[in-house]
Scaffold this motif. Structure first.
Motif, PDB file in Angstrom:
ATOM      1  N   VAL A 164       0.834  -1.210   0.000  1.00 16.88           N
ATOM      2  CA  VAL A 164       0.000   0.000   0.000  1.00 16.88           C
ATOM      3  C   VAL A 164       0.869   1.260   0.000  1.00 16.88           C
ATOM      4  O   VAL A 164       0.673   2.174  -0.820  1.00 16.88           O
ATOM      5  CB  VAL A 164      -0.946  -0.001   1.219  1.00 16.88           C
ATOM      6  CG1 VAL A 164      -1.675   1.340   1.323  1.00 16.88           C
ATOM      7  CG2 VAL A 164      -1.949  -1.146   1.116  1.00 16.88           C
ATOM      8  N   VAL A 165       1.838   1.312   0.913  1.00 13.03           N
ATOM      9  CA  VAL A 165       2.700   2.493   0.999  1.00 13.03           C
ATOM     10  C   VAL A 165       3.551   2.631  -0.262  1.00 13.03           C
ATOM     11  O   VAL A 165       3.765   3.737  -0.769  1.00 13.03           O
ATOM     12  CB  VAL A 165       3.595   2.419   2.255  1.00 13.03           C
ATOM     13  CG1 VAL A 165       4.549   3.621   2.307  1.00 13.03           C
ATOM     14  CG2 VAL A 165       2.737   2.378   3.514  1.00 13.03           C
ATOM     15  N   LEU A 166       4.036   1.494  -0.801  1.00 17.39           N
ATOM     16  CA  LEU A 166       4.870   1.522  -1.997  1.00 17.39           C
ATOM     17  C   LEU A 166       4.127   2.123  -3.190  1.00 17.39           C
ATOM     18  O   LEU A 166       4.657   2.984  -3.904  1.00 17.39           O
ATOM     19  CB  LEU A 166       5.356   0.107  -2.324  1.00 17.39           C
ATOM     20  CG  LEU A 166       6.399  -0.040  -3.438  1.00 17.39           C
ATOM     21  CD1 LEU A 166       7.655   0.751  -3.108  1.00 17.39           C
ATOM     22  CD2 LEU A 166       6.736  -1.519  -3.642  1.00 17.39           C
ATOM     23  N   VAL A 167       2.898   1.689  -3.410  1.00 19.07           N
ATOM     24  CA  VAL A 167       2.105   2.215  -4.526  1.00 19.07           C
ATOM     25  C   VAL A 167       1.791   3.695  -4.320  1.00 19.07           C
ATOM     26  O   VAL A 167       1.903   4.503  -5.254  1.00 19.07           O
ATOM     27  CB  VAL A 167       0.799   1.400  -4.693  1.00 19.07           C
ATOM     28  CG1 VAL A 167      -0.165   2.125  -5.626  1.00 19.07           C
ATOM     29  CG2 VAL A 167       1.095   0.021  -5.244  1.00 19.07           C
ATOM     30  N   CYS A 168       1.390   4.061  -3.115  1.00 16.62           N
ATOM     31  CA  CYS A 168       1.064   5.468  -2.841  1.00 16.62           C
ATOM     32  C   CYS A 168       2.284   6.370  -3.030  1.00 16.62           C
ATOM     33  O   CYS A 168       2.186   7.446  -3.631  1.00 16.62           O
ATOM     34  CB  CYS A 168       0.514   5.612  -1.423  1.00 16.62           C
ATOM     35  SG  CYS A 168      -1.105   4.848  -1.171  1.00 16.62           S
ATOM     36  N   ALA A 169       3.438   5.915  -2.520  1.00 20.12           N
ATOM     37  CA  ALA A 169       4.651   6.728  -2.652  1.00 20.12           C
ATOM     38  C   ALA A 169       5.080   6.840  -4.113  1.00 20.12           C
ATOM     39  O   ALA A 169       5.464   7.924  -4.577  1.00 20.12           O
ATOM     40  CB  ALA A 169       5.772   6.110  -1.813  1.00 20.12           C
TER      41      ALA A 169
END
Length: 426
Positions: A380-385
């Motif tokens: 989740v954090v990887l895609v958002c970042a």
């Protein structure tokens, strides 16, 4: 007491040597495979093959339901030579058979669809082969987990090294004699080689495991193992699915050659992060599970993580100084532009190791939900970042997103560990 401490120290040295030899072989074999694929296929072909590699990695992690970590933890306390351990092993065997069979049927049913999405020119048969491959992986994971649970690093090393060499030989031969299409089939079959070696070992030397391979449908035990399975499921899907999305975006906007350069960095990362995974799962996890209290847990964790981070930093320093030489050696001169991606990727991998080690600590002590949330948040954090950084940073966005993701998660996990140390009773 001194004799006992000496014996423990000696056993850890032996385990370290076995794990070290395993990692050395896996690293050299992985680099050789990368070299041959990059040399023969070039950045564009390597980028396309990266999509298939990601799918194979996902399927391999899900093989048999991903219950290996749970089985290691449970057998560390109740070995398979005891009645309790045999029941746990039988339950794991049952779940592996059911889940790998269901996944095989699903892969065969979707083989045409998967072929048209990933590799239209290769054909649907490739994904039927993948279906069979993951069944072998599923059954092979069981004896590997049992060996890890009792600290038999020699057998674990022997099986893993044999499977690694067989898989690397298969890929190299296939790409030389059958080009890109041959490489796709070899990549699909490569992870099953260790499973095949494990099954041969069971038949020849560890028949007690064959006796434990029976049907066992105890809902309580299945629920326990499946709780670990959910962590593996999310771990198998979270980051690889995020990377699939990132590759599609980069391929459509920057071209597949740029994807191939990033894929080269990812594959280098995969090679040395395999070492982290081997130590965390097969060395640290059973020891954390068997520790008597939180003080022992923390001592085991700090010792293991300190050594891992020291090894990583030393290796990264050497690699970064000689990066042009190593990239040309491992890949080719066409991949030299990837040097700008290395520093943030390596920094992120150090932080990833720290965060993952805390996740395994919680898993070993039964706090599986913490590990579940950690695995989910990675993707989740990887895609958002990545989405936030792509317009402004282009080709650097995936590695900057990687660094941001694990900086954030390592801080959160460290904070969670501090809370656990203060609140959980001894």
């Amino acid at each position: 007491m001194e004799a006992l401490d000496g014996a423990i120290y000696l056993s850890r040295i032996k385990a370290g040597l076995y794990f070290g030899s395993t990692v050395l072989v896996k690293t050299l074999a992985g680099l050789l495979v990368i070299k041959v694929l990059a040399w023969k296929l070039g950045p564009e072909g390597f980028g396309l093959l990266g999509q298939l590699m990601t799918l194979v990695a996902i399927v391999g992690m899900l093989a048999g339901g991903g219950i290996s970590n749970g089985l290691i933890k449970l057998l560390a306390k109740a070995p398979v030579t005891d009645a309790e351990g045999r029941v746990w092993y039988a339950t794991a065997f049952t779940l592996s058979a059911l889940i790998s069979g269901a996944v095989a049927l699903l892969l065969v049913a979707l083989s045409s669809t998967l072929s048209s999405y990933f590799l239209p020119g290769v054909g649907a048969l490739l994904f039927s082969v993948l279906a069979v491959s993951q069944v072998v992986i599923a059954y092979g994971n069981l004896p590997l987990a049992e060996a890890s649970s009792r600290g038999d690093s020699r057998i674990f090393s022997l099986i893993t090294v044999s499977g690694t060499l067989a898989g690397a030989g298969l890929v190299i031969a296939a790409v030389y004699y059958a080009g890109f299409e041959g490489a796709t089939y070899a990549v699909v079959l490569m992870p099953a080689m260790a499973g095949l070696c494990a099954l041969i070992y069971v038949a020849a030397r560890r028949r007690v495991l064959l006796n434990a391979c029976r049907w066992s449908f105890e809902p309580r035990r299945m629920k326990v193992l499946l709780s670990f399975s959910m962590v593996t499921l999310i771990g198998a899907l979270s980051v690889p699915a995020a990377q699939l999305y990132m590759r599609d975006v980069m391929g459509a906007t920057l071209g597949w050659e740029q994807v191939g350069l990033w894929q080269g960095v990812i594959k280098l990362s995969d090679v040395y992060m395999q070492f982290m995974g081997v130590v965390l799962i097969n060395f640290m996890l059973p020891r954390l599970a068997a520790a008597a209290n939180k003080q022992q847990v923390f001592k085991e964790w700090t010792g293991s993580v300190s050594a891992l981070v020291a090894v990583l930093l030393t290796g990264f320093a050497v690699f970064y100084v000689l990066r042009n030489f190593f990239i040309t050696l491992v890949f080719s001169s066409d991949f030299l532009p990837m040097t700008q991606l290395l520093a943030p990727q390596m920094a992120g991998d150090v932080l990833r190791t720290i965060a993952a080690s805390i996740s395994y600590l919680f898993m070993a002590r039964g706090a599986v939900r913490v590990s579940f949330v950690f695995e989910l948040m990675q993707g989740v954090v990887l895609v958002c970042a990545f989405s936030a950084l792509f317009d402004s940073h282009g080709a650097m966005a995936p590695v900057y997103a990687h660094l941001f993701t694990y900086l954030s998660l390592s801080i959160v996990m460290a904070f969670g560990l501090l809370i656990w140390m203060k609140r959980k009773p001894s």
